[in-house]
Scaffold this motif. Sequence first.
Motif, short mmCIF file in Angstrom:
data_model
loop_
_atom_site.label_atom_id
_atom_site.label_comp_id
_atom_site.label_asym_id
_atom_site.label_seq_id
_atom_site.Cartn_x
_atom_site.Cartn_y
_atom_site.Cartn_z
N PHE A 66 -3.71 70.96 30.47
CA PHE A 66 -4.68 71.32 31.09
C PHE A 66 -4.31 71.04 32.84
N ALA A 67 -3.58 69.99 32.95
CA ALA A 67 -2.98 69.66 34.26
C ALA A 67 -2.16 70.55 34.73
N GLN A 68 -1.28 71.09 33.93
CA GLN A 68 -0.28 71.98 34.21
C GLN A 68 -0.87 73.33 34.62
N LEU A 69 -1.86 73.73 33.74
CA LEU A 69 -2.62 75.04 34.00
C LEU A 69 -3.27 74.80 35.33
N VAL A 70 -4.11 73.94 35.66
CA VAL A 70 -4.82 73.93 36.91
C VAL A 70 -3.85 74.04 38.15
N LYS A 71 -2.87 73.35 37.93
CA LYS A 71 -1.78 73.37 38.97
C LYS A 71 -1.29 74.85 39.19
N GLU A 72 -1.11 75.81 38.16
CA GLU A 72 -0.83 77.13 38.26
C GLU A 72 -1.75 78.11 38.86
N ASP A 269 -14.23 79.19 43.78
CA ASP A 269 -12.73 79.62 43.28
C ASP A 269 -12.15 78.54 42.47
N ILE A 270 -12.10 77.38 42.84
CA ILE A 270 -11.37 76.14 42.31
C ILE A 270 -12.29 75.89 40.94
N GLN A 271 -13.53 75.78 41.06
CA GLN A 271 -14.41 75.63 39.74
C GLN A 271 -14.07 76.67 38.76
N LYS A 272 -13.83 78.01 39.33
CA LYS A 272 -13.47 79.07 38.13
C LYS A 272 -12.20 78.86 37.47
N ALA A 273 -11.42 78.39 38.31
CA ALA A 273 -9.88 78.17 38.11
C ALA A 273 -9.89 76.97 37.08
N ILE A 274 -10.73 76.01 37.23
CA ILE A 274 -10.69 75.00 36.42
C ILE A 274 -11.31 75.19 35.06
N GLU A 275 -12.43 75.91 35.26
CA GLU A 275 -13.08 76.24 33.93
C GLU A 275 -12.16 77.24 33.04
N GLU A 276 -11.36 77.81 33.61
CA GLU A 276 -10.30 78.92 32.93
C GLU A 276 -9.23 77.87 32.38
N ALA A 277 -8.80 77.14 33.18
CA ALA A 277 -7.73 76.19 32.59
C ALA A 277 -8.10 75.38 31.45
N LEU A 278 -9.46 74.87 31.47
CA LEU A 278 -10.20 74.10 30.55
C LEU A 278 -10.38 74.80 29.28
N ALA A 279 -10.83 75.96 29.40
CA ALA A 279 -10.82 77.00 28.27
C ALA A 279 -9.77 77.13 27.40
N GLU A 280 -8.41 77.23 28.22
CA GLU A 280 -7.29 77.62 27.48
C GLU A 280 -6.91 76.06 26.69
N THR A 282 -8.63 73.72 25.91
CA THR A 282 -9.53 73.54 24.68
C THR A 282 -9.07 74.21 23.30
N LYS A 283 -8.72 75.49 23.45
CA LYS A 283 -8.05 76.30 22.46
C LYS A 283 -6.86 75.66 22.10
N PHE A 284 -6.10 75.22 22.83
CA PHE A 284 -4.72 74.78 22.59
C PHE A 284 -5.03 73.39 21.75
N ASN A 285 -5.98 72.54 22.26
CA ASN A 285 -6.39 71.10 21.57
C ASN A 285 -6.78 71.45 20.20
N ASN A 286 -7.95 72.24 20.10
CA ASN A 286 -8.51 72.28 18.93
C ASN A 286 -7.59 72.98 17.66
N GLU A 287 -6.75 73.92 18.08
CA GLU A 287 -5.81 74.50 17.19
C GLU A 287 -4.64 73.50 16.91
N LEU A 288 -4.30 72.63 17.73
CA LEU A 288 -3.33 71.59 17.45
C LEU A 288 -3.63 70.63 16.88
N ALA A 289 -5.11 70.25 16.85
CA ALA A 289 -5.64 69.00 16.16
C ALA A 289 -5.53 69.55 14.70
N VAL A 290 -6.03 70.68 14.12
CA VAL A 290 -6.01 71.10 12.95
C VAL A 290 -4.48 71.11 12.19
#
Length: 349
Positions: A66-72, A269-280, A282-290
């Motif tokens: 998430f941190a890396q995605l937000v930076k990008e 625009d920052i809110q939108k970027a954070i939401e997009e980063a968090l969505a990605e 979250t998908k990464f986390n939930n697939e990885l957890a399984v």
Amino acid sequence: MKSFASIALFVLLGLVSALAIGFGQDLSFAKWGYDEEQEHLSERIIIKFSHVVAENTPKGLAVNRFAQLVKEKTNDRVEVQVFPNGILHSEKTEIPALVNGEIQMIAPAYSYLSDTIPQWAVLELPYVFRDQQDVERVFYGDIGKMLFATLDQSNMKGMAFWANGFKQITSNRPIIMPEDFKGQRIRIIPSKVLDEQFRTLRALPVGSYFNDLYRMLESGEVDGEENTISNVYTKRLYQVQSHMTVSNHNYLGYVVIMNQTFWNQLPADIQKAIEEALAEATKFNNELAVSMNQSQFEKLKELGTMQIHEQTEEQREAWRKALQPVYDKFAPSIGQALMEKIKELHQGQ
């Protein structure tokens, strides 16, 4: 006087030139003016994200992603500073620190919310999640939205649900049937629901924080505990426990929360970027957890340090029946609306 001023100016310029040559730097007066890079840094938004698990767990890896995605996505306008392993705040202090604005994001186990916001206890009810599909329906459906709405009153904004996995029982003796819990000291996340769950099984629940768990097991302060396979593996709990029952009796999940006041002050625009980063993330986390729980279960079996028992359907039904009083006790405080949603969830299978 005029001659003296001219000499002084000449000497000053000479000194500047000497310094420039001596240090090998361009000290022209143009460079001492506006610095675009420094201006950019001064405008950077800092988000302090505190959590209590290791960086190699699903949550730890997801926070870093998430941190890396937000930076990008913000072109380095937002920096997410990550504080893992409870180095900044423990489970006990991170929620108050978020609410008062000392930190901006956390991802606590939802059990830490249920004592102050009773509706969250619905996610702790034993066997409320029957399978991974139930988890996804709750996290992404009406129940998740209803629970997020309860955070508004506390200056918290619910952002996402992150998975860790189904909980199993580890112990130093076999625990197969409900009666096997009698007299066993079981470490739990501090929670009224989890406390009642193990008292119903005639065990002795001991509430403590995650980073104290290994020490408590090693010293014999507790006999066993409940946790996900990934936590058992990454925290090496298999070194201090001889048995594990794969019961899937409860689910460990996290809620990603941001300070509401901080969120409201962010540009759109920052809110939108954070939401997009968090969505990605979250998908990464939930697939990885399984996948991580599956692969690390195989590694635990290969290690052979614990006797592993996989619960049969008959045994699971006996546990469910024994734990029904927990539903009866907490249904009134959870509320009819959420309990009806759980009934719909189970009927939909």
